[in-house]
Scaffold this active site. Structure first.
Site, PDB file in Angstrom:
ATOM      1  N   CYS A 276       0.815  -1.217   0.000  1.00  0.00           N
ATOM      2  CA  CYS A 276       0.000   0.000   0.000  1.00  0.00           C
ATOM      3  C   CYS A 276       0.846   1.264   0.000  1.00  0.00           C
ATOM      4  O   CYS A 276       0.609   2.194  -0.789  1.00  0.00           O
ATOM      5  CB  CYS A 276      -0.980  -0.022   1.170  1.00  0.00           C
TER       6      CYS A 276
ATOM      7  N   HIS B 154      -2.308   1.206   6.984  1.00  0.00           N
ATOM      8  CA  HIS B 154      -2.725   1.147   5.577  1.00  0.00           C
ATOM      9  C   HIS B 154      -2.897   2.563   5.049  1.00  0.00           C
ATOM     10  O   HIS B 154      -3.181   3.502   5.803  1.00  0.00           O
ATOM     11  CB  HIS B 154      -4.045   0.377   5.450  1.00  0.00           C
TER      12      HIS B 154
ATOM     13  N   HIS C 199      -6.117   1.579  -3.836  1.00  0.00           N
ATOM     14  CA  HIS C 199      -5.168   1.122  -2.809  1.00  0.00           C
ATOM     15  C   HIS C 199      -4.740  -0.305  -3.119  1.00  0.00           C
ATOM     16  O   HIS C 199      -5.325  -0.982  -3.984  1.00  0.00           O
ATOM     17  CB  HIS C 199      -5.819   1.207  -1.416  1.00  0.00           C
TER      18      HIS C 199
END
Length: 271
Positions: A171, A223, A235
């Site tokens: 990510c 994240h 993402h």
């Protein structure tokens, strides 16, 4: 030790310990610079100059520079057919093909001539005519639209912890590379990226290409993604994908559940 070096393969694993079995924490792309801090057998402990990330790289996958480090480098943009011929030192007629990933770095000289040297090894840049613009000079086009256009290039790329390429990316690697291609330097990890820019208080106030960060039960940032708009986010989760986002977090339509809890939003691109 403190010697300057560059990565000389397409993708070089940077590991937590000096062994191939240890965790890959990041990757070095061809031409990116690093500093060698110490050596253990066939491994170098390195600090990447782009983001100060430290780890271990196999000695055969980087080149300690005999002369001054590469300067005024050009960033390779998203492409599918750019590569180098490496001419072998012992057999000059033999060539090895090295494919270039988006974010790799080459000396600016490739803009006028297609050859350059790292130490005594000669490299020749090649690309298909239709991809003649895959190597470009630095520009100032740091717009939200450009960031999302770059992110779209990575759609479908598999998730890979420590990855920084179309063949596998995590990510924060996705966020870092998408910004690097537009000459915006970001740290490597999501928790570090969360400290850059200005806080956006509510999702309804967000703008295209703002960064959304997500935390776990312990309130740790784990994240990050790039807002496609106020209702969608791109993402890396299993793969690079576009999902729905609201004030609660990311909703995965395939799984029919929320997968990430929204912590906050940061703005890097100003419209």
């Amino acid at each position: 030790m403190q010697k300057k070096a560059v990565f000389v393969q397409s993708l070089v694993p940077v590991r937590s310990e000096p062994t191939h079995r240890s965790e890959m924490v990041s990757q070095g792309l061809f031409g990116e610079s690093c500093v060698v801090l110490e050596q253990q057998a066939e491994w170098y402990k390195i600090k990447m100059q782009y983001d100060d990330y430290e780890g271990w790289a196999a000695a055969g996958q980087i080149a300690i520079l005999a002369a001054a480090p590469l300067s005024d480098t050009t960033i390779v943009q998203g492409c599918k057919a750019a590569y180098l011929w490496r001419k072998e030192t012992l057999n000059y007629q033999k060539k090895t093909r090295i494919y270039l990933e988006a974010g790799a770095e080459l000396p600016n000289s490739v803009l006028s001539k297609n050859t350059f040297c790292i130490n005594e090894t000669e490299y020749e840049y090649k690309s298909r005519p239709t991809n003649s613009k895959t190597v470009v000079a630095p520009s100032s086009s740091n717009t939200a639209a450009k960031i999302l256009q770059t992110a779209r290039y990575f759609l479908g790329a598999p998730y890979l912890w420590g990855g920084r390429s179309r063949w596998g990316i995590d990510c924060s690697g996705l966020v870092q590379i998408c910004h690097k291609l537009h000459h915006i330097a970001l740290p490597r990890d999501a928790w570090q990226q969360a400290q850059i820019g200005e806080r956006v208080e509510h999702l309804k106030e967000a703008q295209t290409a703002d960064l959304a960060f997500f935390h776990n039960a312990q309130q740790r940032i784990v994240h990050v993604g790039i807002l496609w708009n106020k209702k969608q986010i791109i993402h890396a989760s299993n793969e690079v994908r576009i999902d729905t986002i609201d004030e609660k977090g990311i909703f995965n339509a395939t799984l029919q559940r929320y997968t990430h809890t929204l912590a906050h939003i940061q703005r890097l691109i100003y419209h």
